[in-house]
Design a protein around this motif. Sequence first.
Motif, short mmCIF file in Angstrom:
data_model
loop_
_atom_site.label_atom_id
_atom_site.label_comp_id
_atom_site.label_asym_id
_atom_site.label_seq_id
_atom_site.Cartn_x
_atom_site.Cartn_y
_atom_site.Cartn_z
N CYS A 19 0.84 -1.21 0.00
CA CYS A 19 0.00 0.00 0.00
C CYS A 19 0.87 1.25 0.00
N PRO A 20 0.82 2.06 -1.07
CA PRO A 20 1.66 3.25 -1.15
C PRO A 20 1.22 4.36 -0.20
N ASN A 21 0.01 4.27 0.33
CA ASN A 21 -0.51 5.31 1.22
C ASN A 21 -0.46 4.93 2.70
N GLY A 22 0.00 3.72 3.00
CA GLY A 22 0.02 3.28 4.39
C GLY A 22 -1.38 3.11 4.96
N ALA A 23 -2.35 2.76 4.12
CA ALA A 23 -3.74 2.65 4.56
C ALA A 23 -4.06 1.32 5.21
N ILE A 24 -3.19 0.33 5.06
CA ILE A 24 -3.46 -1.01 5.58
C ILE A 24 -2.68 -1.23 6.87
N SER A 25 -3.39 -1.73 7.88
CA SER A 25 -2.74 -2.03 9.16
C SER A 25 -3.39 -3.25 9.79
N GLN A 26 -2.72 -3.82 10.77
CA GLN A 26 -3.25 -4.98 11.47
C GLN A 26 -4.36 -4.54 12.40
N GLY A 27 -5.53 -5.13 12.26
CA GLY A 27 -6.64 -4.87 13.16
C GLY A 27 -6.61 -5.87 14.30
N GLU A 28 -7.70 -5.96 15.05
CA GLU A 28 -7.76 -6.91 16.16
C GLU A 28 -7.66 -8.35 15.69
N GLU A 29 -8.35 -8.67 14.59
CA GLU A 29 -8.34 -10.05 14.11
C GLU A 29 -7.76 -10.20 12.71
N ILE A 30 -8.02 -9.23 11.85
CA ILE A 30 -7.53 -9.27 10.47
C ILE A 30 -7.00 -7.90 10.10
N TYR A 31 -6.38 -7.81 8.93
CA TYR A 31 -5.92 -6.51 8.46
C TYR A 31 -7.11 -5.63 8.12
N ILE A 32 -6.93 -4.33 8.26
CA ILE A 32 -7.99 -3.36 7.95
C ILE A 32 -7.43 -2.28 7.03
N ILE A 33 -8.33 -1.61 6.33
CA ILE A 33 -7.95 -0.53 5.43
C ILE A 33 -8.61 0.75 5.90
N SER A 34 -7.82 1.80 6.10
CA SER A 34 -8.33 3.11 6.50
C SER A 34 -8.92 3.81 5.28
N ALA A 35 -10.21 4.09 5.32
CA ALA A 35 -10.88 4.78 4.21
C ALA A 35 -10.30 6.17 3.99
N ASP A 36 -9.78 6.79 5.04
CA ASP A 36 -9.20 8.13 4.93
C ASP A 36 -7.91 8.15 4.12
N LYS A 37 -7.22 7.01 4.05
CA LYS A 37 -5.95 6.94 3.35
C LYS A 37 -6.01 6.16 2.04
N CYS A 38 -7.05 5.36 1.86
CA CYS A 38 -7.13 4.49 0.68
C CYS A 38 -7.56 5.28 -0.55
N THR A 39 -6.74 5.23 -1.59
CA THR A 39 -7.08 5.86 -2.86
C THR A 39 -7.21 4.80 -3.96
N GLU A 40 -7.30 3.53 -3.57
CA GLU A 40 -7.32 2.42 -4.52
C GLU A 40 -6.10 2.51 -5.45
N CYS A 41 -5.03 3.06 -4.95
CA CYS A 41 -3.76 3.26 -5.64
C CYS A 41 -3.82 4.29 -6.77
N VAL A 42 -4.94 5.03 -6.87
CA VAL A 42 -5.03 6.11 -7.86
C VAL A 42 -3.91 7.10 -7.57
N GLY A 43 -3.19 7.48 -8.60
CA GLY A 43 -2.05 8.39 -8.46
C GLY A 43 -0.73 7.65 -8.32
N HIS A 44 -0.79 6.39 -7.97
CA HIS A 44 0.42 5.58 -7.81
C HIS A 44 0.51 4.47 -8.85
N HIS A 45 -0.59 3.72 -9.02
CA HIS A 45 -0.62 2.55 -9.89
C HIS A 45 -1.94 2.51 -10.65
#
Length: 81
Positions: A19-45
């Motif tokens: 993740c080029p935006n650092g939007a993915i992190s470990q949650g309590e049980e599984i990985y989670i994606i922060s909607a505030d940081k996720c751009t679906e890689c638009v601008g990067h890929h």
Amino acid sequence: MALLISDECINCDVCEPECPNGAISQGEEIYIISADKCTECVGHHDTPQCIAVCPVDCISKDPENIEDKDSLYRKFVLLTA
């Protein structure tokens, strides 16, 4: 639209470093994606890198966070400013 990791996640850790935006992190049980940081890689890929590397296909668009490509690009600009 941000992306969402389902409970099928096996915590393999391959998506987080992609993740080029650092939007993915470990949650309590599984990985989670922060909607505030996720751009679906638009601008990067051309495609979301987390989806490309996920071995169990547990990442999809989040229906609770709908954004068009222009909105995702504006978020990318703000995150990289």
